[in-house]
Design an enzyme around this catalytic site. Structure first.
Site, PDB file in Angstrom:
ATOM      1  CG  HIS A 168      -1.851  -1.144   1.280  1.00 45.32           C
ATOM      2  ND1 HIS A 168      -3.162  -1.043   0.866  1.00 45.32           N
ATOM      3  CD2 HIS A 168      -1.686  -2.434   1.659  1.00 45.32           C
ATOM      4  CE1 HIS A 168      -3.759  -2.209   1.012  1.00 45.32           C
ATOM      5  NE2 HIS A 168      -2.889  -3.080   1.488  1.00 45.32           N
ATOM      6  CD  GLU A 185      -5.453  -8.406   6.634  1.00 51.64           C
ATOM      7  OE1 GLU A 185      -6.260  -7.744   5.947  1.00 51.64           O
ATOM      8  OE2 GLU A 185      -4.471  -7.895   7.216  1.00 51.64           O
ATOM      9  CG  ASP A 234       0.015  -1.407   5.129  1.00 49.45           C
ATOM     10  OD1 ASP A 234      -0.333  -0.594   4.267  1.00 49.45           O
ATOM     11  OD2 ASP A 234      -0.676  -2.402   5.438  1.00 49.45           O
TER      12      ASP A 234
HETATM   13  N1  HPA Z   1      -5.893  -5.088   4.996  1.00 47.40           N
HETATM   14  C1  HPA Z   1      -6.900  -4.309   4.609  1.00 47.40           C
HETATM   15  N2  HPA Z   1      -6.746  -3.039   4.282  1.00 47.40           N
HETATM   16  C2  HPA Z   1      -5.536  -2.514   4.344  1.00 47.40           C
HETATM   17  C3  HPA Z   1      -4.459  -3.278   4.735  1.00 47.40           C
HETATM   18  C4  HPA Z   1      -4.644  -4.639   5.076  1.00 47.40           C
HETATM   19  O1  HPA Z   1      -3.721  -5.395   5.439  1.00 47.40           O
HETATM   20  N3  HPA Z   1      -3.378  -2.466   4.683  1.00 47.40           N
HETATM   21  C5  HPA Z   1      -3.808  -1.248   4.275  1.00 47.40           C
HETATM   22  N4  HPA Z   1      -5.116  -1.271   4.065  1.00 47.40           N
HETATM   23 ZN    ZN Z   2      -3.094  -5.058   2.226  1.00 42.05          ZN
END
Ligand code: HPA
Ligand code: ZN
Length: 321
Positions: A14, A190, A269
């Protein structure tokens, strides 16, 4: 061995989430923007759990106010990639964080990002909608993506809170992006279980999944992923920093790979999760014993799954040998 100089590909990064906290703090001070108490005493991003992470992430983006800010951010991201010999990366960028969803403004921001350049690193963009901003905003974001699809904008994706709405609510946005010739990926699996991955596959017809690690809980899904060659953008360091898994030892990346699922490795990130691509490789070597052959295979999978054109892939293949 140190994997720092080994060539790498990163597909899940990101752009706003790659902003160094010192850079964000500096911008906020420069512009007198109140971004709240998002840093700890050492100046690192401060959050606990995924909900707070998203809040801190969004607060940090408020310091990014002008196309020039995005140019500086992209330049620093490229420099970090070069330091770890990441020769190719795709970065998620959200027009929602680029001065609103005015298409004219979006083009200006996009142009600024493309001005950034570091020799030896190729960067492409995946325009990304934020699931918890809702389907209407996702459609506007898809329009931004469709209007600027081309050499740099190669894909459309979705991040944010996975439990916000149903995957199908976003089908229209993904259809628009597909019709504009963009390649598609979405976060799923996730935090959500295997069903969230099924829904994303069936309703959004994506070709890659951001994370997708909870697929491991459904053997039928694991078989389906292996048979179809759908690619998982796995972010082990992110998953451990956010507590999706308590440790890499308990992370399913090796099991998924050994079951024939196409896995790739990224940082998500990096400054939020105190990671980088070198560390990701080091940890995979330490815990699963992955070595040169495994990392070459990982690169081959990532290159194949990359959204850039065939000429770019051919040129990259030479740098990965
Ligand atoms: N998951 C969902 N949204 C996000 C993530 C993530 O790991 N990182 C930045 N936005
Ligand atoms: Zn992500």
């Amino acid at each position: 061995m140190s994997w720092k100089t080994f060539p790498k590909i990163e597909l899940h990064l990101h752009l706003e989430g790659a902003a160094d906290p010192a850079f964000i703090r500096g911008l906020a001070q420069e512009k007198s923007v109140d971004i709240g108490g998002i840093f700890d005493e050492e100046g690192a991003y401060k959050y606990s759990g995924f909900g707070e992470f998203l809040q801190v992430y969004e607060a940090a983006t408020q310091a990014l106010q002008s196309p020039e800010d995005f140019q500086r951010l992209t330049q620093s991201v490229l420099e970090n990639l070069a330091e770890h010999n990441v020769v190719y990366a795709e970065t998620f960028v959200s027009p929602d964080f680029c001065g609103g969803r005015d298409l004219g403004a979006w083009r200006e921001y996009l142009h600024a990002m493309q001005e950034a350049h570091v020799e030896g690193v190729t960067l492409k963009g995946i325009v990304t909608c934020i699931r918890h901003f809702g389907p209407d905003k996702a459609r506007e974001t898809a329009l931004c993506a469709a209007e600027t699809a081309g050499d740099w904008v190669v894909g459309f994706g979705m991040g944010g809170a996975e439990d916000a709405g149903k995957a199908g609510d976003f089908a229209y946005a993904f259809d628009m992006a597909r019709e504009a010739g963009l390649r598609l990926t979405s976060h799923a699996g996730e935090w959500g279980g295997a069903q969230s991955v099924w829904d994303t596959i069936n309703d959004l017809r994506i070709e890659r999944i951001g994370h997708g690690v909870h697929a491991i809980e459904d053997p039928k899904l694991v078989d389906y992923l292996a048979e179809t060659g759908l690619v998982l953008e796995v972010n082990p360091g992110s998953n451990i920093a956010l507590g999706v898994y308590p440790s890499l030892e308990q992370h399913p990346i090796a099991k998924l790979r050994d079951a024939g699922v196409k896995v790739t490795v990224s940082t998500d990130d990096p400054p939020f999760f105190h990671t980088d691509m070198t560390q990701e490789f080091e940890q995979l070597e330490r815990v699963f014993g992955w070595g040169v052959d495994d990392f070459h295979a990982l690169n081959a999978t990532a290159l194949d799954a990359a959204f850039c054109d065939a000429d770019t892939k051919e040129a990259l293949a030479k740098t990965l040998e």
